[in-house]
Design a protein around this motif. Structure first.
Motif, short mmCIF file in Angstrom:
data_model
loop_
_atom_site.label_atom_id
_atom_site.label_comp_id
_atom_site.label_asym_id
_atom_site.label_seq_id
_atom_site.Cartn_x
_atom_site.Cartn_y
_atom_site.Cartn_z
N PHE A 186 0.89 -1.24 0.04
CA PHE A 186 0.11 0.01 0.03
C PHE A 186 0.85 1.48 -0.09
O PHE A 186 0.51 2.21 -0.84
CB PHE A 186 -1.07 0.13 1.05
N ALA A 187 1.84 1.33 0.90
CA ALA A 187 2.84 2.44 1.06
C ALA A 187 3.48 2.75 -0.43
O ALA A 187 3.47 3.85 -1.02
CB ALA A 187 3.63 2.19 1.96
N TRP A 188 4.06 1.65 -0.97
CA TRP A 188 4.59 1.85 -2.28
C TRP A 188 3.65 2.34 -3.44
O TRP A 188 3.89 3.51 -4.05
CB TRP A 188 5.35 0.70 -2.88
N SER A 189 2.46 1.80 -3.31
CA SER A 189 1.28 2.20 -4.11
C SER A 189 0.84 3.71 -4.09
O SER A 189 0.98 4.31 -5.08
CB SER A 189 0.02 1.25 -4.07
N VAL A 190 0.67 3.99 -2.91
CA VAL A 190 0.46 5.52 -2.54
C VAL A 190 1.47 6.28 -3.27
O VAL A 190 1.29 7.38 -3.85
CB VAL A 190 0.30 5.62 -1.11
N TYR A 192 3.99 5.71 -5.46
CA TYR A 192 3.87 5.58 -6.91
C TYR A 192 2.65 6.66 -7.52
O TYR A 192 2.93 7.23 -8.50
CB TYR A 192 3.65 4.40 -7.26
N PHE A 193 1.64 6.47 -6.91
CA PHE A 193 0.30 7.18 -7.50
C PHE A 193 0.61 8.98 -7.16
O PHE A 193 0.46 9.63 -8.43
CB PHE A 193 -0.68 6.90 -6.68
N VAL A 194 1.09 9.29 -6.38
CA VAL A 194 1.53 10.52 -6.11
C VAL A 194 2.51 11.12 -6.93
O VAL A 194 2.83 12.33 -7.50
CB VAL A 194 2.08 11.12 -4.65
N ALA A 195 3.65 10.16 -7.21
CA ALA A 195 4.63 10.42 -8.24
C ALA A 195 4.19 10.50 -9.83
O ALA A 195 5.13 10.62 -10.36
CB ALA A 195 5.81 9.41 -8.15
N GLY A 196 3.08 10.09 -9.81
CA GLY A 196 2.61 10.05 -11.07
C GLY A 196 2.51 9.06 -11.88
O GLY A 196 2.78 8.71 -13.28
N ALA A 197 2.13 7.93 -11.33
CA ALA A 197 1.85 6.59 -11.93
C ALA A 197 0.91 6.56 -12.90
O ALA A 197 -0.33 6.79 -12.65
CB ALA A 197 1.65 5.43 -10.62
N PRO A 198 1.05 5.56 -13.90
CA PRO A 198 -0.04 5.33 -14.86
C PRO A 198 -1.29 4.36 -14.18
O PRO A 198 -0.74 3.42 -13.58
CB PRO A 198 0.58 4.47 -15.83
N MET A 199 -2.40 4.62 -14.28
CA MET A 199 -3.29 3.98 -13.80
C MET A 199 -3.41 2.43 -14.15
O MET A 199 -3.88 1.55 -13.37
CB MET A 199 -4.79 4.27 -14.07
N LEU A 202 -1.22 0.29 -11.83
CA LEU A 202 -1.75 0.52 -10.51
C LEU A 202 -3.01 -0.91 -10.69
O LEU A 202 -2.94 -1.50 -9.46
CB LEU A 202 -2.31 1.67 -10.07
N MET A 203 -3.56 -0.68 -11.74
CA MET A 203 -4.64 -1.95 -11.79
C MET A 203 -3.89 -3.29 -11.93
O MET A 203 -4.50 -4.20 -11.22
CB MET A 203 -5.48 -1.63 -12.96
N LEU A 205 -1.09 -4.03 -10.48
CA LEU A 205 -0.48 -4.21 -9.19
C LEU A 205 -1.65 -5.06 -8.41
O LEU A 205 -1.80 -5.89 -7.65
CB LEU A 205 0.14 -3.05 -8.62
N LEU A 206 -2.84 -4.39 -8.38
CA LEU A 206 -3.92 -4.77 -7.61
C LEU A 206 -4.44 -6.00 -7.87
O LEU A 206 -4.74 -6.83 -7.10
CB LEU A 206 -5.34 -3.74 -7.97
N ALA A 207 -4.19 -6.48 -9.29
CA ALA A 207 -4.37 -7.84 -9.87
C ALA A 207 -3.50 -8.78 -9.10
O ALA A 207 -3.81 -9.81 -8.82
CB ALA A 207 -4.52 -8.05 -11.34
N VAL A 208 -2.21 -8.43 -8.99
CA VAL A 208 -1.28 -9.18 -8.62
C VAL A 208 -1.60 -9.41 -7.23
O VAL A 208 -1.33 -10.51 -6.75
CB VAL A 208 0.18 -8.70 -8.72
N VAL A 209 -1.99 -8.38 -6.31
CA VAL A 209 -2.14 -8.38 -4.91
C VAL A 209 -3.60 -9.35 -4.59
O VAL A 209 -3.54 -10.36 -3.56
CB VAL A 209 -2.53 -7.16 -4.46
#
Length: 388
Positions: A186-190, A192-199, A202-203, A205-209
């Motif tokens: 979760f911390a890495w995702s947050v 990464y998202f704030v740093a400008g990650a492509p959605m 992140l999707m 990554l969510l599938a992997v989780v």
């Protein structure tokens, strides 16, 4: 890595450290933390005597220990909050490598204390859970990597941080400690998202989780039992969730009164994971709402102050730290009301636990560094400095 031109405190000769710190630190957040710790001590007087009695200690043995470790945590928090972002980055990265080594060596030198998971080092007089200390320094390391990747000719920080994250998650899953592993992801995702990650990433990554959760469910009887209990239509009355549900129901709006609650005598983790159930039973919805309001105040004030921060590292690290704090509080309270599956996770600054208290003190101290008011300069000057 290139330092940000306007991201540090301007120190004038003869300035006293404490007055300068006091004038720049977020005093409202600091007050909320002190209030949460005071509430934790108050609830400790109610929740810990039954445990002390079962273990043959004095009635307030665990309250005294909580006050001792809490005093260390608050002292460390204040000392860390007086540092500069550059110092936090340097010490945080160093601490990250130490914490990773400590987690990696747990299978060889750690102990499980009969809990079925090797998560602690026994120090004789106390225990040490390295994963608690890993979280804040992991945030610092990840923020440093991602901020560096935004520099001209910078390193592939996002890829490096992702690889490191997967390694750490692997170490934590081996203990097993799926809760801490989820917090790291979760911390890495947050960040990464704030740093400008492509959605899309992140999707994925969510599938992997989600796939990892299925594997954990099929491979861990303990994990599967908790998920099955969460999905069940009824809550068994003799389980921790059953006791917590009854306590919250009995508390009502104003509670049964100090010392009048009964859940602390039947709930094994009343002083740690289910401390909010004790609060709800003895002090009612009023105290629970107060605790929630304190966490919300810390989170919202931190986010608003970080929005004004022009140093990418400070902004990313601060966002990761406050998000972790808020999520951990949400998970702890969510489990007690059966909003989430049961997970052994403390309520920051309120639950009993030496490692958790001190590690949270370090994390909040870092957060206070990143949310301190600092000269930011004009945005045009900032952009020009990055082009030179």
């Amino acid at each position: 890595m290139t330092e940000m031109a306007h991201g540090t405190v301007v120190v004038h000769s003869g300035d006293a450290v404490i007055p300068r710190w006091w004038s720049s630190v977020d005093r409202v957040t600091l007050g909320c933390i002190l209030a949460l710790f005071a509430i934790g001590i108050l609830l400790g007087f109610a929740a810990s005597p039954p445990l002390a009695e079962r273990n043959g200690h004095e009635p307030f043995h665990y309250v005294i220990r909580q006050a001792f470790f809490g005093g260390i945590a608050l002292s460390v928090m204040v000392l860390v909050s007086m540092m500069t972002p550059t110092s936090v980055r340097r010490w945080g990265v160093l601490g990250f490598f130490v914490a990773v080594a400590a987690v990696a060596l747990l299978p060889f030198f750690g102990t499980d204390y009969g809990q079925g998971a090797t998560r602690w080092y026994s120090l004789g007089f106390a225990s040490l859970q390295p994963s608690e200390f890993l979280k804040p320094v992991f945030v610092v390391f990840t923020a440093w990597m991602m901020a560096a990747s935004q520099e001209v000719a910078g390193p592939p920080g996002k890829s490096v941080s992702l690889f490191v994250t997967l390694v750490i998650v692997g170490f934590l899953a081996m203990q097993p400690d799926f809760g801490q592993a989820a917090l790291v992801i979760f911390a890495w995702s947050v960040i990464y998202f704030v740093a400008g990650a492509p959605m899309l990433i992140l999707m994925v990554l969510l599938a992997v989780v989600a796939f990892g959760g299925v594997l954990a469910y099929n491979g861990s009887e303990h994990f599967a039992r908790r998920i099955d209990g969460f999905l069940s239509d009824e809550v068994a009355p003799n389980t921790q969730l059953g006791y917590a549900t009854d306590a919250i129901r009995e508390g009502g709006l104003f509670g049964t009164g100090l010392g009048e609650g009964s859940v602390k005598w039947t709930l094994p983790d009343a002083h740690t994971d289910f401390i909010i159930a004790v609060a709800a039973e003895e002090y009612g919805l009023v105290l629970v709402a107060t605790i929630i309001a304190l966490y919300l105040t810390i989170a919202l004030r931190s986010y608003f102050r970080l929005m004004k921060e022009r140093d990418p590292f400070a902004r990313l690290a601060g966002t990761g730290l406050v998000s972790l704090l808020a999520l951990q509080a949400f998970i702890n309270m969510g489990v007690a009301v059966r909003l989430l599956p049961a997970k052994g996770m403390t309520l920051p600054f309120v639950s009993y636990g030496g490692s958790s208290l001190i590690a949270t003190g370090i994390a909040v101290g870092m957060l206070l560094v990143f949310t301190r008011t600092r000269p930011q300069g004009d945005i045009a000057d900032h952009l020009l400095s990055r082009q030179r």
